[in-house]
Design a protein around this motif. Structure first.
Motif, PDB file in Angstrom:
ATOM      1  N   VAL A  18       0.814  -1.205   0.000  1.00  0.00           N
ATOM      2  CA  VAL A  18       0.000   0.000   0.000  1.00  0.00           C
ATOM      3  C   VAL A  18       0.850   1.259   0.000  1.00  0.00           C
ATOM      4  O   VAL A  18       0.387   2.334  -0.387  1.00  0.00           O
ATOM      5  N   VAL A  19       2.093   1.150   0.435  1.00  0.00           N
ATOM      6  CA  VAL A  19       2.977   2.317   0.436  1.00  0.00           C
ATOM      7  C   VAL A  19       3.343   2.695  -0.998  1.00  0.00           C
ATOM      8  O   VAL A  19       3.258   3.857  -1.405  1.00  0.00           O
ATOM      9  N   LYS A  20       3.728   1.713  -1.788  1.00  0.00           N
ATOM     10  CA  LYS A  20       4.049   1.972  -3.187  1.00  0.00           C
ATOM     11  C   LYS A  20       2.804   2.312  -4.005  1.00  0.00           C
ATOM     12  O   LYS A  20       2.883   3.052  -4.986  1.00  0.00           O
ATOM     13  N   GLY A  21       1.685   1.758  -3.623  1.00  0.00           N
ATOM     14  CA  GLY A  21       0.448   2.042  -4.336  1.00  0.00           C
ATOM     15  C   GLY A  21       0.297   1.298  -5.643  1.00  0.00           C
ATOM     16  O   GLY A  21      -0.630   1.564  -6.403  1.00  0.00           O
ATOM     17  N   GLU A  22       1.180   0.348  -5.936  1.00  0.00           N
ATOM     18  CA  GLU A  22       1.055  -0.428  -7.160  1.00  0.00           C
ATOM     19  C   GLU A  22      -0.061  -1.454  -7.002  1.00  0.00           C
ATOM     20  O   GLU A  22      -0.260  -2.014  -5.922  1.00  0.00           O
ATOM     21  N   PHE A  23      -0.784  -1.708  -8.076  1.00  0.00           N
ATOM     22  CA  PHE A  23      -1.899  -2.641  -7.989  1.00  0.00           C
ATOM     23  C   PHE A  23      -2.125  -3.319  -9.328  1.00  0.00           C
ATOM     24  O   PHE A  23      -1.627  -2.887 -10.373  1.00  0.00           O
ATOM     25  N   THR A  24      -2.906  -4.395  -9.296  1.00  0.00           N
ATOM     26  CA  THR A  24      -3.409  -5.028 -10.509  1.00  0.00           C
ATOM     27  C   THR A  24      -4.879  -5.355 -10.288  1.00  0.00           C
ATOM     28  O   THR A  24      -5.273  -5.763  -9.182  1.00  0.00           O
ATOM     29  N   ASN A  25      -5.680  -5.145 -11.313  1.00  0.00           N
ATOM     30  CA  ASN A  25      -7.105  -5.439 -11.215  1.00  0.00           C
ATOM     31  C   ASN A  25      -7.327  -6.941 -11.241  1.00  0.00           C
ATOM     32  O   ASN A  25      -6.779  -7.643 -12.101  1.00  0.00           O
ATOM     33  N   ILE A  26      -8.137  -7.442 -10.309  1.00  0.00           N
ATOM     34  CA  ILE A  26      -8.401  -8.884 -10.257  1.00  0.00           C
ATOM     35  C   ILE A  26      -9.879  -9.222 -10.439  1.00  0.00           C
ATOM     36  O   ILE A  26     -10.226 -10.398 -10.567  1.00  0.00           O
ATOM     37  N   GLY A  27     -10.754  -8.228 -10.464  1.00  0.00           N
ATOM     38  CA  GLY A  27     -12.170  -8.534 -10.619  1.00  0.00           C
ATOM     39  C   GLY A  27     -13.016  -7.308 -10.861  1.00  0.00           C
ATOM     40  O   GLY A  27     -12.541  -6.167 -10.793  1.00  0.00           O
ATOM     41  N   VAL A  28     -14.290  -7.565 -11.175  1.00  0.00           N
ATOM     42  CA  VAL A  28     -15.254  -6.503 -11.462  1.00  0.00           C
ATOM     43  C   VAL A  28     -16.552  -6.796 -10.724  1.00  0.00           C
ATOM     44  O   VAL A  28     -17.016  -7.944 -10.691  1.00  0.00           O
ATOM     45  N   VAL A  29     -17.124  -5.763 -10.106  1.00  0.00           N
ATOM     46  CA  VAL A  29     -18.484  -5.810  -9.578  1.00  0.00           C
ATOM     47  C   VAL A  29     -19.339  -4.902 -10.454  1.00  0.00           C
ATOM     48  O   VAL A  29     -18.988  -3.741 -10.669  1.00  0.00           O
ATOM     49  N   LEU A  30     -20.425  -5.435 -10.973  1.00  0.00           N
ATOM     50  CA  LEU A  30     -21.327  -4.672 -11.849  1.00  0.00           C
ATOM     51  C   LEU A  30     -22.721  -4.712 -11.249  1.00  0.00           C
ATOM     52  O   LEU A  30     -23.218  -5.771 -10.870  1.00  0.00           O
ATOM     53  N   ARG A  31     -23.372  -3.537 -11.177  1.00  0.00           N
ATOM     54  CA  ARG A  31     -24.736  -3.512 -10.652  1.00  0.00           C
ATOM     55  C   ARG A  31     -25.540  -2.424 -11.333  1.00  0.00           C
ATOM     56  O   ARG A  31     -24.990  -1.471 -11.896  1.00  0.00           O
ATOM     57  N   GLU A  32     -26.862  -2.572 -11.297  1.00  0.00           N
ATOM     58  CA  GLU A  32     -27.756  -1.564 -11.852  1.00  0.00           C
ATOM     59  C   GLU A  32     -27.638  -0.285 -11.031  1.00  0.00           C
ATOM     60  O   GLU A  32     -27.562  -0.328  -9.810  1.00  0.00           O
ATOM     61  N   ALA A  33     -27.673   0.848 -11.734  1.00  0.00           N
ATOM     62  CA  ALA A  33     -27.437   2.122 -11.051  1.00  0.00           C
ATOM     63  C   ALA A  33     -28.708   2.766 -10.534  1.00  0.00           C
ATOM     64  O   ALA A  33     -28.682   3.496  -9.541  1.00  0.00           O
ATOM     65  N   ASN A  34     -29.843   2.523 -11.180  1.00  0.00           N
ATOM     66  CA  ASN A  34     -31.052   3.277 -10.844  1.00  0.00           C
ATOM     67  C   ASN A  34     -32.148   2.419 -10.237  1.00  0.00           C
ATOM     68  O   ASN A  34     -33.328   2.737 -10.357  1.00  0.00           O
ATOM     69  N   ALA A  35     -31.769   1.312  -9.606  1.00  0.00           N
ATOM     70  CA  ALA A  35     -32.781   0.506  -8.934  1.00  0.00           C
ATOM     71  C   ALA A  35     -33.377   1.288  -7.772  1.00  0.00           C
ATOM     72  O   ALA A  35     -32.693   2.074  -7.109  1.00  0.00           O
ATOM     73  N   SER A  36     -34.667   1.079  -7.521  1.00  0.00           N
ATOM     74  CA  SER A  36     -35.343   1.839  -6.469  1.00  0.00           C
ATOM     75  C   SER A  36     -34.820   1.518  -5.083  1.00  0.00           C
ATOM     76  O   SER A  36     -34.875   2.338  -4.176  1.00  0.00           O
ATOM     77  N   SER A  37     -34.256   0.320  -4.912  1.00  0.00           N
ATOM     78  CA  SER A  37     -33.681  -0.071  -3.626  1.00  0.00           C
ATOM     79  C   SER A  37     -32.652  -1.150  -3.870  1.00  0.00           C
ATOM     80  O   SER A  37     -32.590  -1.747  -4.944  1.00  0.00           O
ATOM     81  N   SER A  38     -31.817  -1.407  -2.863  1.00  0.00           N
ATOM     82  CA  SER A  38     -30.822  -2.474  -3.007  1.00  0.00           C
ATOM     83  C   SER A  38     -31.490  -3.825  -3.206  1.00  0.00           C
ATOM     84  O   SER A  38     -30.907  -4.736  -3.789  1.00  0.00           O
ATOM     85  N   ARG A  39     -32.727  -3.971  -2.751  1.00  0.00           N
ATOM     86  CA  ARG A  39     -33.450  -5.224  -2.931  1.00  0.00           C
ATOM     87  C   ARG A  39     -33.726  -5.477  -4.410  1.00  0.00           C
ATOM     88  O   ARG A  39     -33.772  -6.622  -4.858  1.00  0.00           O
ATOM     89  N   ASP A  40     -33.928  -4.394  -5.182  1.00  0.00           N
ATOM     90  CA  ASP A  40     -34.261  -4.534  -6.593  1.00  0.00           C
ATOM     91  C   ASP A  40     -33.042  -4.511  -7.493  1.00  0.00           C
ATOM     92  O   ASP A  40     -33.144  -4.781  -8.695  1.00  0.00           O
ATOM     93  N   ALA A  41     -31.888  -4.160  -6.966  1.00  0.00           N
ATOM     94  CA  ALA A  41     -30.690  -3.998  -7.796  1.00  0.00           C
ATOM     95  C   ALA A  41     -30.117  -5.357  -8.180  1.00  0.00           C
ATOM     96  O   ALA A  41     -29.940  -6.220  -7.343  1.00  0.00           O
ATOM     97  N   ASN A  42     -29.848  -5.498  -9.470  1.00  0.00           N
ATOM     98  CA  ASN A  42     -29.189  -6.696  -9.965  1.00  0.00           C
ATOM     99  C   ASN A  42     -27.686  -6.464  -9.901  1.00  0.00           C
ATOM    100  O   ASN A  42     -27.185  -5.459 -10.401  1.00  0.00           O
ATOM    101  N   ALA A  43     -26.945  -7.363  -9.287  1.00  0.00           N
ATOM    102  CA  ALA A  43     -25.502  -7.172  -9.117  1.00  0.00           C
ATOM    103  C   ALA A  43     -24.787  -8.490  -9.363  1.00  0.00           C
ATOM    104  O   ALA A  43     -25.263  -9.560  -8.959  1.00  0.00           O
ATOM    105  N   VAL A  44     -23.643  -8.412 -10.050  1.00  0.00           N
ATOM    106  CA  VAL A  44     -22.843  -9.605 -10.345  1.00  0.00           C
ATOM    107  C   VAL A  44     -21.386  -9.290 -10.090  1.00  0.00           C
ATOM    108  O   VAL A  44     -20.965  -8.129 -10.119  1.00  0.00           O
ATOM    109  N   VAL A  45     -20.593 -10.334  -9.841  1.00  0.00           N
ATOM    110  CA  VAL A  45     -19.161 -10.170  -9.601  1.00  0.00           C
ATOM    111  C   VAL A  45     -18.417 -11.252 -10.352  1.00  0.00           C
ATOM    112  O   VAL A  45     -18.912 -12.373 -10.501  1.00  0.00           O
ATOM    113  N   ARG A  46     -17.243 -10.943 -10.852  1.00  0.00           N
ATOM    114  CA  ARG A  46     -16.400 -11.919 -11.535  1.00  0.00           C
ATOM    115  C   ARG A  46     -14.946 -11.610 -11.226  1.00  0.00           C
ATOM    116  O   ARG A  46     -14.515 -10.466 -11.302  1.00  0.00           O
TER     117      ARG A  46
END
Length: 286
Positions: A18-46
């Motif tokens: 964390v001091v160097k701040g170097e990183f590599t991406n290992i995954g993505v979380v994708l979810r609906e942005a305008n769902a009326s509530s978290s209960r209605d939001a579709n979300a996936v991770v890979r």
């Protein structure tokens, strides 16, 4: 043209220092942005399947732990509606500093699955070289197994790299590739633990002998620790994949299969994976 869904995505990053701040991406979380509530939001991770970037940055990285985070995140996303706190801030609070989550970015998706694949290609997966070495043996079987379970939508709900020492004895180095629990119904009140192990019979059969030797201890341990019955499945190459080899290789293949089946291990080939994945989908109610 189908209406696009407004989404937002977050990149999961591995930050070994964390001091160097170097990183590599290992995954993505994708979810609906305008769902009326978290209960209605579709979300996936890979998460990525290729950990070469992580190994280059940190040779001592715990890949088993990183892989297990995918299932943990998927479960929290699935249960997030019942929590008063937003899912992603919760993850940021609980994950260690070596795994971080980026700020939200907007995207428009025709469908969530296709958009997730596109984001993985853009931000996570390394560029493929034209003459990429083809995986063989156990690595190829494990990769095919993961692909089928992902296609069925259950990979994120399964346990991965399960330590056999949980059920046998301390010091046992064996790791079982993946598995899940089926709670018992009227016909099976105690429940079932289904474990899957990739076993290559192309070369020697030591892995098959090791799994067969461990099976009774695993079965007893699962019953003792989980109060459940164990169904252990070994996934192997089809026999025809070595049909052009010498007779000795054919004999080793049959020996390995028979050694496992004698210990009540269910042996299936790559051709049977789709059926096993569909069974998991139904049992996990995806």
């Amino acid at each position: 043209m189908p209406e696009r869904v407004q989404c937002e995505f977050f990149l999961i990053r591995y930050v070994p220092d964390v001091v160097k701040g170097e990183f590599t991406n290992i995954g993505v979380v994708l979810r609906e942005a305008n769902a009326s509530s978290s209960r209605d939001a579709n979300a996936v991770v890979r998460f990525t399947r290729d950990w070469s970037r992580v190994r280059c940055m940190d040779a001592d990285a715990d890949l088993g732990l990183l892989e297990s985070l995918e299932g943990e995140i998927a479960e929290r996303l699935r249960l997030g509606a019942a929590d008063t706190k937003e899912v992603l801030p919760l993850l940021e609070d609980t994950l260690s500093n070596s795994v971080q989550i980026s700020e939200a970015r907007a995207s428009l998706a025709e469908n969530m699955a296709a958009e997730l694949e596109q984001l993985m290609r853009m931000y996570v997966e390394p560029l493929k070289v034209k003459q990429e070495r083809k995986k063989t043996g156990r690595a190829a079987i494990a990769g095919a197994m993961r692909s089928q379970f992902e296609r069925a939508g259950v990979w994120g709900l399964m346990r991965k790299r399960i330590a056999a020492s949980l059920y046998t004895r301390p010091g046992d180095p064996m790791k079982i590739d993946c598995g899940y629990r089926v709670d018992g119904g009227a016909a099976n009140a105690s429940g079932v633990i289904r474990l899957f192990q990739a076993v290559s019979l192309e070369g020697d059969v030591e892995a098959a002998k090791g799994l067969a030797w461990s099976a009774p201890q695993l079965r007893e341990g699962v019953e003792r620790v989980e109060s459940a019955r164990l169904e252990l499945t070994a996934v192997v190459e089809p026999l025809r994949s070595i049909s052009d080899a010498e007779d000795e290789a054919m004999e080793r293949y049959r020996f390995g299969v028979e050694a496992m089946e004698r210990e009540a291990i269910r042996v299936v080939t790559l051709n049977d994976l789709a059926r096993a994945a569909e069974t998991a989908r139904l049992e996990l109610r995806v």
